[in-house]
Every structure is written in structure tokens, then in C-alpha cells.
Scaffold this motif. Structure first.
Motif, PDB file in Angstrom:
ATOM      1  N   HIS A  14      -5.499 -11.999 -14.259  1.00 48.87           N
ATOM      2  CA  HIS A  14      -5.723 -10.625 -13.803  1.00 48.87           C
ATOM      3  C   HIS A  14      -6.401 -10.532 -12.437  1.00 48.87           C
ATOM      4  N   ILE A  31      -0.781 -12.693 -14.537  1.00 46.39           N
ATOM      5  CA  ILE A  31      -0.939 -11.612 -15.504  1.00 46.39           C
ATOM      6  C   ILE A  31      -0.366 -12.080 -16.830  1.00 46.39           C
ATOM      7  N   ASN A  32      -1.223 -12.254 -17.822  1.00 49.35           N
ATOM      8  CA  ASN A  32      -0.791 -12.718 -19.149  1.00 49.35           C
ATOM      9  C   ASN A  32       0.057 -13.981 -19.044  1.00 49.35           C
ATOM     10  N   PRO A  56      -5.125  -2.609 -15.985  1.00 48.47           N
ATOM     11  CA  PRO A  56      -3.979  -2.307 -16.845  1.00 48.47           C
ATOM     12  C   PRO A  56      -3.694  -0.812 -16.816  1.00 48.47           C
ATOM     13  N   ASP A  57      -2.548  -0.425 -17.352  1.00 50.40           N
ATOM     14  CA  ASP A  57      -2.218   0.989 -17.470  1.00 50.40           C
ATOM     15  C   ASP A  57      -3.076   1.592 -18.574  1.00 50.40           C
ATOM     16  N   VAL A  68      -4.858   1.180 -23.894  1.00 49.68           N
ATOM     17  CA  VAL A  68      -4.654   0.179 -22.851  1.00 49.68           C
ATOM     18  C   VAL A  68      -3.297  -0.473 -23.077  1.00 49.68           C
ATOM     19  N   ASP A  69      -2.449  -0.447 -22.050  1.00 49.82           N
ATOM     20  CA  ASP A  69      -1.144  -1.109 -22.107  1.00 49.82           C
ATOM     21  C   ASP A  69      -1.285  -2.449 -21.400  1.00 49.82           C
ATOM     22  N   GLU A  70      -1.381  -3.532 -22.157  1.00 46.29           N
ATOM     23  CA  GLU A  70      -1.582  -4.877 -21.597  1.00 46.29           C
ATOM     24  C   GLU A  70      -0.323  -5.440 -20.931  1.00 46.29           C
ATOM     25  N   LYS A  71       0.820  -4.748 -21.055  1.00 45.12           N
ATOM     26  CA  LYS A  71       2.057  -5.238 -20.440  1.00 45.12           C
ATOM     27  C   LYS A  71       2.240  -4.718 -19.016  1.00 45.12           C
ATOM     28  N   THR A  72       1.578  -3.620 -18.695  1.00 44.72           N
ATOM     29  CA  THR A  72       1.752  -2.991 -17.387  1.00 44.72           C
ATOM     30  C   THR A  72       0.440  -3.063 -16.616  1.00 44.72           C
ATOM     31  N   TRP A  73       0.465  -3.760 -15.494  1.00 47.62           N
ATOM     32  CA  TRP A  73      -0.740  -3.940 -14.673  1.00 47.62           C
ATOM     33  C   TRP A  73      -0.485  -3.429 -13.263  1.00 47.62           C
ATOM     34  N   ASP A  85       2.667  -1.149  -9.268  1.00 51.10           N
ATOM     35  CA  ASP A  85       2.998  -2.008 -10.402  1.00 51.10           C
ATOM     36  C   ASP A  85       3.123  -3.434  -9.871  1.00 51.10           C
TER      37      ASP A  85
END
Length: 150
Positions: A14, A31-32, A56-57, A68-73, A85
Motif C-alpha cells: 500500500h 497492492i495486495n 482504499p475506497d 472499506v473496499d480492499e480491492k479498489t485503491w 485508481d
């Protein structure tokens, strides 16, 4: 052109590692455990984009709950807060926020921006580059850019 920009161990989750590739600087993000690269230049007014906060989003359902959307940073421009994005370079406006004053932009026909709940695509797209891990090295390929929406 392909550049080795470091070993996997050199990249913090991150966060951006800013590297110089030829005459430009690029932020490489982990990221992840996936890697993305953006040009370190905000298309809005030229700020060092990748020096901004990585977040995150976040969406608020009410006053007591934040999802918290951990897929979208996103990376937020350090000058004016424009959010991009990290996967695509697409700028977005936050929910219920009027757009910042921008400049006239011509856009060529491309695929539409991916939907991010509660956000509308902004007029800017930061340059993004293909990144891969080869053995334990992170490699940025500036000759190949992923398809990106406008």
C-alpha cells in the motif's frame, strides 16, 4: 523498454516506491501483492502524483458505519486531492462532491471507466504501465501500457 526496479522485498504494501526510468519518474505500488505503476505526474496540474496518500475506497452507509473496499485503491494527489485508481490511472470524484474546476479535454473513444460505487469518473487519466514479477524482481515495462479507460 523494460526496467528492473527492485526486488519484491523492497516494496511495502500500500505504498509507492518512486523510481526514475529514463527522463520520467514512476511510482510502483504493491497492492495486495499485485503491482501497478503510474507516472509520477498528476494530469490535473503536474503535481508529483505518487507522493500522495494511498487509500482504499471508503463508503459511508450512515454516521456509524464505513465500508472499506480492499480491492479498489486510490492515490490522492498531494496538491489538490484528486483521486486516481491505482489499477487504471482513472480519476474519480468522491460521492456528493462537486467536480473541481478543470480544463477542456479531448478524449478518444475507448472503453468506459470501471464503475466504482458512489463515484463518478473524472476527466483525467494518469499514465499507467504494465508491471510483473520475474523471479523475485519487480519489472516495469514502459513500452506496454494496460488498456485503460478514459
Amino acid at each position: 523498454m523494460q526496467y528492473v526496479v527492485g526486488t519484491v522485498a523492497e516494496f511495502e504494501e500500500h505504498r509507492a516506491k518512486i523510481v526514475r526510468l529514463g527522463d520520467r519518474t514512476i511510482g510502483v505500488f504493491r497492492i495486495n501483492d499485485e503491482y501497478y505503476a503510474l507516472r509520477n505526474y498528476c494530469p490535473h496540474q503536474g503535481a508529483p502524483l505518487c507522493a500522495g496518500k494511498v487509500l482504499p475506497d471508503l463508503t459511508a452507509q450512515d454516521d456509524s458505519q464505513v465500508d472499506v473496499d480492499e480491492k479498489t485503491w486510490f492515490v490522492a494527489c498531494p496538491w489538490h486531492g484528486w483521486e486516481y485508481d491505482i489499477r487504471t490511472g482513472q480519476s474519480y470524484f468522491g460521492a456528493h462532491h462537486p467536480p473541481a474546476r478543470g480544463y477542456h479535454v479531448s478524449v478518444t473513444a475507448q472503453a468506459s471507466a470501471p464503475e466504482v460505487q458512489g463515484r463518478a469518473p473524472g476527466p483525467y487519466v494518469a499514465d499507467s504501465y504494465e508491471v510483473r514479477v520475474q523471479d523475485r524482481y519487480v519489472v516495469v515495462d514502459t513500452s506496454r501500457r494496460p488498456d485503460r479507460p478514459r
